[in-house]
Design an enzyme around this catalytic site. Structure first.
Site, PDB file in Angstrom:
ATOM      1  N   LYS A 181     -47.839  45.194  19.606  1.00  0.00           N
ATOM      2  CA  LYS A 181     -48.914  45.154  20.129  1.00  0.00           C
ATOM      3  C   LYS A 181     -49.260  45.867  21.658  1.00  0.00           C
ATOM      4  O   LYS A 181     -50.309  46.440  21.735  1.00  0.00           O
ATOM      5  CB  LYS A 181     -49.122  43.607  20.325  1.00  0.00           C
ATOM      6  CG  LYS A 181     -49.384  42.760  19.066  1.00  0.00           C
ATOM      7  CD  LYS A 181     -49.075  41.347  19.203  1.00  0.00           C
ATOM      8  CE  LYS A 181     -49.165  40.624  17.705  1.00  0.00           C
ATOM      9  NZ  LYS A 181     -49.245  39.363  17.899  1.00  0.00           N
ATOM     10  N   GLN A 219     -47.603  34.664  22.124  1.00  0.00           N
ATOM     11  CA  GLN A 219     -47.221  35.081  20.914  1.00  0.00           C
ATOM     12  C   GLN A 219     -46.433  33.643  20.282  1.00  0.00           C
ATOM     13  O   GLN A 219     -45.725  32.895  20.829  1.00  0.00           O
ATOM     14  CB  GLN A 219     -46.060  36.023  21.008  1.00  0.00           C
ATOM     15  CG  GLN A 219     -45.284  36.495  19.960  1.00  0.00           C
ATOM     16  CD  GLN A 219     -46.179  37.097  18.718  1.00  0.00           C
ATOM     17  OE1 GLN A 219     -47.149  37.929  19.458  1.00  0.00           O
ATOM     18  NE2 GLN A 219     -46.219  36.993  17.544  1.00  0.00           N
ATOM     19  N   ASP A 275     -57.005  36.045  20.359  1.00  0.00           N
ATOM     20  CA  ASP A 275     -56.312  35.547  19.115  1.00  0.00           C
ATOM     21  C   ASP A 275     -57.288  34.643  18.294  1.00  0.00           C
ATOM     22  O   ASP A 275     -57.183  34.341  17.137  1.00  0.00           O
ATOM     23  CB  ASP A 275     -54.921  34.740  19.193  1.00  0.00           C
ATOM     24  CG  ASP A 275     -53.814  35.783  18.955  1.00  0.00           C
ATOM     25  OD1 ASP A 275     -54.289  36.645  17.902  1.00  0.00           O
ATOM     26  OD2 ASP A 275     -52.700  35.325  19.220  1.00  0.00           O
TER      27      ASP A 275
END
Ligand code: NAP
Length: 278
Positions: free
Chosen positions: A49, A93, A116
């Protein structure tokens, strides 16, 4: 019939180019990645990422905390990033170490920086059919379906799996696009009877080879979200060789949904940044 394969790598490359071109035309968006602990798979995902973010011309802010970090320490780090005007998007994460309350930490991410799409604010907006930041994997699948001109309005869509990350938002996205949606899960009584009704079948159960020929209507579009590693390589939730003989369109694993997730993270970060500009 042999299914046409959906080339997720090619579509992801296109999305990344589009994002890079738009990034070049304005102030650089900033993506903050927060990694807690030493989970090897998470380390790989976060590295990819960060690389993709820099390749698209964005600024990367990485925060690494030890696996022993307390709830308060992670909370404070997220609060700092939330306040930082150079940070357009925050990615925490997952999974987090077991002693941390992931939901409480996700709640600390401001809705406008939630790239997200996991905060209740963005999930609620999606459930209501309103604008917002969408979870990256379902958003990537929507883009794949559009790229391959799969009609969504009025289509019968069946989603297998109801996770907050994939299945639920996928069902809501398809509903927003006027599909008729069935959401299946581990308590569904006759899975094959449900999935055989699908024009579009999206499988995110996390069970290797769950879906075979008997689950698929001839000519259906089948999207395999599952990722499983074995000695022979990567596999999905779909038994690829047999479903390939009956589906109309099919995503391979690897090279289908996977590459789209990071591409859509970049698209979300750009979107978040442009909305935060004065
Ligand atoms: P998850 O949180 O484990 O959820 C799995 C879902 O599948 C649950 O809702 C579960 O039902 C349902 N399920 C389990 N067994 C089933 C069965 N036999 N029949 C019907 N439904 C069943 O998984 P996830 O996070 O959504 O991920 C799913 C898969 O996608 C994993 O392999 C993951 O690695 C992969 N993934 C890939 C990407 C990508 O970028 N390609 C991104 C995210 C995830 P219950 O709710 O009843 O337990």
């Amino acid at each position: 019939m042999t299914a046409e394969l959906i080339d997720g790598k090619a579509v992801a490359a296109k999305v990344r180019q589009e994002v890079a071109a738009k990034v070049a035309g304005g102030p650089a968006p900033g993506l903050a990645t927060v990694l807690v602990g030493e989970d090897p798979a998470s380390e790989v995902y976060v590295r990819s990422k960060r690389r993709a973010c820099v390749a698209a011309g964005m600024a990367g802010f990485h925060r690494r905390l030890p696996g022993t970090a307390t709830q308060q320490q992670v909370d404070e780090e997220l609060a700092r990033l939330a306040e930082d005007p150079a940070v357009s998007g925050i990615l925490l994460q997952l999974p987090l170490p077991g002693h941390l309350d992931a939901d409480a930490l996700i709640d600390r991410i401001p809705v406008h920086k939630d790239v997200d799409g996991l905060t209740p604010g963005n999930a609620g907006r999606l459930a209501q059919g309103r604008d917002g930041l969408r979870p990256c994997t379902p958003a990537g699948i929507e883009r794949l379906l559009d790229e391959y001109a799969v009609p969504l309005s009025g289509a019968k869509a069946v989603v297998v799996g109801r996770s907050v990350l994939v299945g639920r938002p996928m069902a809501h996205l398809l509903l927003t696009r006027d599909a008729t949606v069935t959401l299946c899960h581990s308590r569904t009584k006759d899975l094959a009877a449900e999935t055989r009704t699908a024009d579009i079948l999206i499988v995110a159960a996390g069970i290797p080879g769950l879906i075979g020929r008997e689950h698929v209507r001839p000519g259906a579009t089948v999207i395999d979200v599952g990722i499983h590693r074995s000695r022979a390589g990567l596999h999905g939730d779909v038994r690829f060789p047999e479903v390939r003989e009956i589906a109309g369109l099919l995503t391979p694993v690897p090279g289908g949904v996977g590459p789209m997730t990071i591409a859509m993270l970049l698209a979300n970060t750009l979107h978040a940044a442009r909305r935060q500009e004065p």
